[in-house]
Design a protein around this motif. Structure first.
Motif: not given
Lengths: 408, 256
Positions: B1-6, B91-93, B147-152, B169-170
């Motif tokens: 889990m390297s992505n800071r968002i995760d 350091s924050v995502p 990560h690509l973040i989608f809208l709903v 993702r994220g």
């Protein structure tokens, strides 16, 4: 009069995914997805409905005054040594081709159960045509117009207000057509359920380019019939039209797209000259990108910011071009020329003096290139005279050449 | 889990505060100072706006900030230059939010590569269609760990929501109402929608955005989700300030 049938499979018509070659599509944020999907799902079915077609046809005939005449312009023909016919969209109710589309879309809006209509406008012609059909149907109408355009097109603003429309100034960005379109799209995002957006040109997300082209295709359908009566052949050698977003050109070309012997000429607004920094000749200055949810050619900076075009005609003052036309340009199906502000003005004065017709500044761009195509004497040329010049009188008077007017 | 968002969502499930700010705003070189102050004040996630001339999904406040940033000279090139060493102190995502046109012109692969190089964790491109992402770009984003973040939205039906959740993702960005950013709509009307979202038990965490402006709206959103996103109200709070750091600290303190 019939709305053009499904033409999927043709090289020059929209495909099932809403593309013309690599142009088109629907690049909409999720907030707009349901609105656009509702249209995508329903438009062909509604357009094919016999009841819809009958109502559309009747209004075009009895209310708009169609068919519009196809007029053999004798003195213009003598001058340019060809048989030049003018398709008189200027004689339509409200003074331009725009009303063909607004009649179609207001009938569609009613069938979708919409109670409110929004539109964008540049010169005000589409705004007036939208306000007109909304008055006709008793539907609430809001028109977004750049605050700069509101100042330079005062008579059309007054017309829209008299027709009962609310005219909202777009004050963001460059305060012209592109920003009015942004504001209309935002309104649609905020009012997704009850509102239909009557987009005025063959641009925007799928299905608008195809839907608007189909409503405007009445132009080329009539041209074929009228030419057959007048010349014994339905196909001309040339069809010429001006292009901003491209709705009158789409309508004038429609039935000829798959007739390779008919040469299509598109005339863009060169402004003060293509390389002057003040131009709206999108195919010459544009690159592939996304404008108003459509992948097409558009004028942009090297960082991808959409730039502000220039044209003396507010109706051609748009930094993009409809995806159909980008495809016609890229495939070479249509030849793209451009006319400067001055050339358009001179063409307007010329038509007025030779034929007694005062054309809209937009249409004058097409007329301005009659001398540059290289006609043979037998050629049959149809120019789409998309609108009349009433709205441009102030510009015409201001620029009147010294040798015209009173001889007293 | 390297992505800071995760990593963030693994460590913290509730009350996540994501602040949006346009890059290059209020002044061109404020991008990093704003991020520093946001991190120090306790923002959990930073959404940096890539300014665009025609931001369809944004309201006037964010559009004006974009116009100002562009006039300041902001562009993707300048932004990546500013972000070159930001991971030494932040350091924050960080998520980049913007529109497809400038990214297309920059080149999707080039863009993803740059994001990975400087340490950006995710991207929001509201006008990138899901299908086109899946067929043309997903592999590239994944290759660079982006990560690509989608809208709903409230109008997104369940089937589509599942599909979006599958591709996102994220986190999933839940637009609180049918609106552009900065519009006031009564949050209580959205309760049914929030309940539906919560009930669907999406695989991604959910952050609620649009219309979140203060502690009350932030807390209301957090009751149904993992956290919320504030943009317009934050832009307003810093657009005319003479002391950026103080204004940012006061704003965050008022929300948390």
């Amino acid at each position: 009069m019939k709305i053009a049938e499904n033409t999927f499979g043709s090289r020059y018509h929209v495909d099932e995914k809403g593309f013309y070659g690599r142009f088109g599509g629907a690049y909409v944020p999720e907030m707009l997805y349901p609105n656009v999907e509702e249209l995508q799902t329903n438009y062909l079915q509604i357009l094919r409905d016999p009841g819809f077609q009958q109502e559309f046809e009747q209004l075009l005939r009895d209310y708009v005054g169609r068919p519009s005449p196809l007029y053999l312009a004798k003195r213009l023909s003598e001058k340019y040594k060809a048989n030049i016919y003018l398709k008189r969209e200027d004689l339509n109710h409200t003074g331009a081709h725009k009303v063909n589309n607004t009649i179609g879309q207001i009938l569609l809006a009613k069938r979708l159960g919409k109670t409110r209509v929004i539109a964008e406008t540049g010169a005000g012609q589409h705004g007036v045509a939208t306000a007109t059909v909304c008055a006709l149907m008793g539907i609430e109408c809001v028109v977004y117009m750049g605050s700069i355009d509101i100042q330079r097109q005062a008579p059309n603003v007054a017309r829209m207000r008299m027709l009962g429309a609310t005219v909202v100034p777009a004050t963001s960005g460059s305060k012209t057509l592109k920003d009015a379109t942004n504001e209309a799209i935002r309104d649609w995002i905020n009012n997704p359920v009850n509102t239909h957006y009557i987009l005025g040109t063959a641009a925007g997300p799928h299905p608008y380019p195809d839907m608007v082209s189909r409503f405007q295709s009445v132009i080329s359908e009539e041209i074929r019939k009228q030419l057959l009566e007048k010349t014994g052949k339905p196909n001309p050698d040339y069809v010429m039209a001006c292009i901003g977003g491209g709705s009158n050109a789409a309508g004038a070309y429609y039935h000829f797209l798959d007739e390779p012997d008919v040469k299509l000429i598109a005339v863009e607004a060169g402004g003060k000259g293509v390389n002057s920094g003040f131009s709206a000749a999108t195919t010459q200055l544009g690159k592939l990108g996304i404008i108003h949810a459509s992948k097409t050619l558009l004028m942009q900076t090297e960082d991808g910011q959409i730039t502000e075009p220039h044209s003396i005609s507010a109706g051609l003052d748009y930094p993009g071009i409809g995806p159909l036309h980008a495809h016609l340009y890229e495939t070479g199906r249509a030849t793209f020329l451009n006319a400067t502000d001055d050339e358009a003005l001179q063409a307007a004065y010329e038509l007025t003096r030779l034929e007694g017709i005062i054309p809209a500044l937009e249409s004058s761009h097409a007329l301005a290139k009659l001398g540059e195509v290289g006609f043979k004497p037998d050629d049959v040329v149809v120019v789409c005279l998309s609108g009349r010049g009433d709205k441009d009188m102030e510009t015409y008077i201001r620029n009147l050449p010294a040798n015209t007017g009173d001889n007293a | 889990m390297s992505n800071r968002i995760d990593q963030l969502f693994a460590a913290k499930k509730n009350g996540i505060l994501n602040i949006y700010c346009t890059a290059g705003f209020p002044e061109l070189n404020d991008t990093l100072p704003v991020m520093r102050s946001l991190q120090a004040a306790g923002a959990d996630l930073i959404e940096l706006g890539m300014p665009f001339s025609d931001p369809l999904a944004d309201g006037p406040v964010i559009q004006d900030s974009s116009t100002r940033a562009i006039r300041n000279g902001m562009s993707l090139r300048v932004l990546f230059e500013q972000l070159k060493d930001f991971r030494k102190e932040i350091s924050v995502p960080v998520v980049l939010m913007g529109y497809l046109n400038p990214v297309l012109l920059y080149g999707i692969e080039n863009f993803c590569k740059k994001c990975a190089e400087v340490g950006v964790d995710g991207v929001i491109l509201p006008d990138l269609p899901m299908d086109e992402y899946e067929s043309d770009y997903k592999a590239i984003f994944e290759q660079y760990g982006l990560h690509l973040i989608f809208l709903v939205t409230p109008e997104t039906n369940d089937a589509r929501l599942r599909k979006i959740d599958g591709l996102s993702r994220g986190f999933v960005y839940a637009v609180s109402s049918s609106s552009t950013t900065g519009k006031d709509k009564d949050m209580s009307h959205q309760q049914q929608y929030f309940e539906r979202l919560k009930g669907m038990q999406l695989k991604n965490p959910v952050l609620i955005g649009f219309g979140i402006k203060d502690k009350a709206t932030f807390d209301a959103a957090c009751a149904y989700s993992n956290g919320a996103i504030i943009g317009t109200a934050f832009i307003r709070a810093i657009e005319n300030t003479t002391n950026l750091d103080t204004a940012i600290r006061q704003f965050i303190a008022g929300v948390k």
